[in-house]
Design an enzyme around this catalytic site. Structure first.
Site, PDB file in Angstrom:
ATOM      1  N   SER A 278       0.856  -1.179   0.000  1.00  0.00           N
ATOM      2  CA  SER A 278       0.000   0.000   0.000  1.00  0.00           C
ATOM      3  C   SER A 278       0.893   1.229   0.000  1.00  0.00           C
ATOM      4  CB  SER A 278      -0.872  -0.009   1.258  1.00  0.00           C
ATOM      5  OG  SER A 278      -1.271   1.307   1.589  1.00  0.00           O
ATOM      6  N   LYS A 284       0.808  -3.341   4.885  1.00  0.00           N
ATOM      7  CA  LYS A 284      -0.056  -4.095   3.982  1.00  0.00           C
ATOM      8  C   LYS A 284       0.712  -4.994   3.028  1.00  0.00           C
ATOM      9  CE  LYS A 284      -3.914  -3.977   3.858  1.00  0.00           C
ATOM     10  NZ  LYS A 284      -4.879  -3.076   3.212  1.00  0.00           N
TER      11      LYS A 284
END
Ligand code: ARG
Length: 463
Positions: A278, A284
Site C-alpha cells: 500500500s 499491507k
C-alpha cells in the site's frame, strides 16, 4: 490508394471517415500467420485443380513466406485504406508478383478467409489454454502429498461444516479444471472445420477441392453448407463460453484464497512475489493478483455476452457486424491466458499456516455430523439423531467446549446408550478418519484420487 475491395462499379472514393470507422487491421493483424498459412494451402489447391500453374503456386508460396517474415519483423506499415490483414497481405503479394498475385483470391472471398483464419487462430489458442490448464492441475496436484495430513474446515454458507483433508480441496480444483479441459476439447472439434471454399455465400462455380485445403490445414473436414458457414460464429461463442467457465472457476478460487489470506482466516501465506503493498499503510501485503483474477473474470464473461448480442438478429449470412467479433474474442483468450499463467505459480508457492489452522480446527463443531452418523449406524433414525446431536452441540456451546471435551455423562443424559467409544469419532482427525464413501474426504479415498490424477496426468504428458 483506393481500397482493392472497391471494384469498377464505384464511381466515388471512400470517405476517409469511413476508412477509419471500418478498419479492422488495428486488431486483426494478429491473424497474419494464419492468413498466410490459409493462403498457401488455398494456392496449392488452386494449382492441383489447374486454376493456376504449379510455378505460379511456388511464386505465391515464396512471396507469402517473405511477407510473413516482413510482418513478423514489424516492417509492414498498416494502412486503414487496406482495411484488414487479408487485404494487406494480398496487396503486398500483388506488389511483388503483379498478375500472379491477382490470382490468389480465385474461388475465395474474405468471408470464408476470415472464418478460416479465425478458426486456425482459435484452434491454436485453445491448445495453449489446454496446456495452461494442465499445468494448473499439476500445480494443485503437486501440493497433495506434502499437505496430506493437514485438515481444513469445509464450509457451506461460509459457515464451518465438516473437516476435510487439504488435498481434498486441491483435488476439487483439479476436477473443475478437468471439466474445463473436456469443454476445450469438445469445442475444438467444432472449431476444427474448414470454411475455405465457401467463398462469399453460395460456394463457387470453379472446380475447387475443399477436402484438399481442409487436410492441408489440419482440419477434420470442410463445412457442409456455405450459407451456414459464412454466418457461423458459434465456434467463437462456444470458445468464449468455455473461457467463461474457466474464469468462473478461477474467480471462485481467487475469492477463497483472498479470504484465506486475511488475518481473520489466516489459513494461507501467499507468495510475496505475487502480492503488492500500500502506498500509505506500511504493513499491507495485498493479494492483488487474486483480486485481479476475480476482477478480470468479469471481462471474460462480458465478452461472451458481447459475442452473443453481436450475432443475435443477424440474417444469413456474412454481415459486416461480424468484424466486431475479434476484439472480445482476443481479449477473452489474452485475459484467460494471463490469469492461468499467474495462477499456477501462486498455487505452487503459497503455504498453508498449519499451526493457525490446527489451533482453531476444533472450533465450529466440524465433527457434529459424524457423531450423528455414528448414532445412525447404531440404529437411531436419522431425524432423531439429527435433533439429539443438535441438543448436545447446544450444550457444548453453552459450556464453550468442543464435543470431544464433554464428559460421557452429558452424552448419556441425552441418550443413555452412548458409551465411551463415542470419543473414537469426535475431534476433527477422528471425524475425517470415519468417512468411507466414494468421493468423500476419507483418507484412503483421497489417496486413491491423488493416485488416479497422478497417473492420468503422467499418461497425458506422454501423449
Ligand atoms: N474485415 C472484414 C472482417 O473482418 C473482412 C470480411 C469482409 N467481407 C466483406 N464482405 N466485406 O469481417
Amino acid at each position: 490508394m483506393a481500397s482493392p475491395s472497391r471494384s469498377g462499379v464505384f464511381a466515388a472514393d471512400t470517405d476517409q471517415r469511413l476508412e477509419a470507422y471500418a478498419e479492422s487491421i488495428s486488431f486483426d493483424s494478429r491473424l497474419y500467420r494464419h492468413d498466410i498459412r490459409g493462403s498457401i494451402a488455398h494456392a496449392e489447391m488452386l494449382s492441383t485443380v489447374g486454376l493456376i500453374s504449379s510455378q505460379e503456386f511456388q511464386q505465391i508460396r515464396d512471396a507469402l513466406t517473405e511477407i510473413g517474415a516482413e510482418i513478423e519483423a514489424g516492417k509492414m506499415p498498416f494502412r486503414f485504406e487496406l482495411e484488414d490483414i487479408h487485404m494487406h497481405i494480398e496487396q503486398a503479394l500483388i506488389e511483388r508478383l503483379g498478375d500472379v498475385g491477382r490470382k490468389l483470391h480465385t474461388a475465395r472471398s474474405r468471408n470464408d478467409q476470415v472464418s478460416t483464419d479465425t478458426r486456425l487462430w482459435v484452434r491454436d489458442a485453445l491448445d495453449r489454454v489446454d496446456a495452461l490448464l494442465a499445468d494448473l492441475q499439476r500445480a494443485f496436484l503437486s501440493r497433495c502429498d506434502a499437505d496430506f495430513d493437514c485438515i481444513l474446515p469445509a464450509y457451506t454458507h461460509l459457515q464451518r461444516a465438516q473437516p476435510v483433508l487439504a488435498p481434498h480441496y486441491w483435488l476439487a480444483y483439479v476436477e473443475k479444471f478437468a471439466r474445463d479441459r473436456e469443454r476445450v476439447a469438445d469445442c475444438r472439434r467444432r472449431v476444427n472445420q474448414c470454411s475455405l471454399g465457401v467463398a462469399a455465400v453460395a460456394g463457387t462455380t470453379l472446380p475447387i477441392d475443399r477436402d484438399q485445403t481442409a487436410a492441408a490445414l489440419g482440419f477434420d473436414s470442410p463445412t457442409a453448407n456455405s450459407l451456414d458457414t459464412s454466418s457461423d460464429r458459434d465456434f467463437l461463442i462456444e470458445s468464449a463460453f468455455v473461457l467463461s467457465t474457466i474464469a468462473l472457476h478461477l474467480s471462485g478460487w481467487a475469492e477463497e484464497w483472498i479470504l484465506w489470506s486475511t488475518v481473520e482466516f489466516d489459513f494461507i501465506r501467499l507468495p510475496q512475489a505475487f502480492c503488492t503493498g500500500s502506498s500509505i499503510m506500511p504493513q499491507k501485503i495485498n493479494p492483488d493478483t487474486l483480486e485481479l483474477t476475480r476482477g478480470k473474470s468479469a471481462r471474460v464473461m462480458g465478452n461472451l455476452q458481447t459475442l452473443m448480442l453481436l450475432v443475435k438478429n443477424l440474417p444469413l449470412a456474412y454481415n459486416r457486424d461480424l468484424q466486431e467479433d475479434k476484439p472480445p474474442l482476443f481479449d477473452s483468450f489474452d485475459t484467460i491466458e494471463a490469469m492461468l499463467e499467474l495462477a499456477s505459480p501462486m498455487v505452487r508457492e503459497s503455504e498453508l499456516n498449519r499451526e493457525k489452522i490446527a489451533d482453531r480446527l476444533e472450533k465450529g463443531y466440524l465433527d457434529a455430523t459424524t457423531l450423528m452418523e455414528w448414532m445412525v449406524r447404531r440404529g437411531m433414525p436419522q431425524r432423531t439423531a439429527h435433533h439429539l446431536v443438535g441438543a448436545i452441540v447446544g450444550e457444548a456451546m453453552s459450556r464453550d467446549v468442543p464435543l470431544a471435551d464433554l464428559p460421557i455423562e452429558v452424552f448419556q443424559s441425552h441418550a443413555p446408550e452412548i458409551d465411551n467409544s463415542v470419543y473414537d469419532v469426535l475431534g476433527s482427525r477422528n471425524a475425517v478418519d470415519a468417512f468411507c464413501s466414494y468421493g468423500s474426504t476419507a483418507p484412503d479415498q483421497v489417496r486413491a484420487q491423488i493416485e488416479r490424477w497422478q497417473t492420468a496426468i503422467a499418461t497425458a504428458d506422454e501423449v
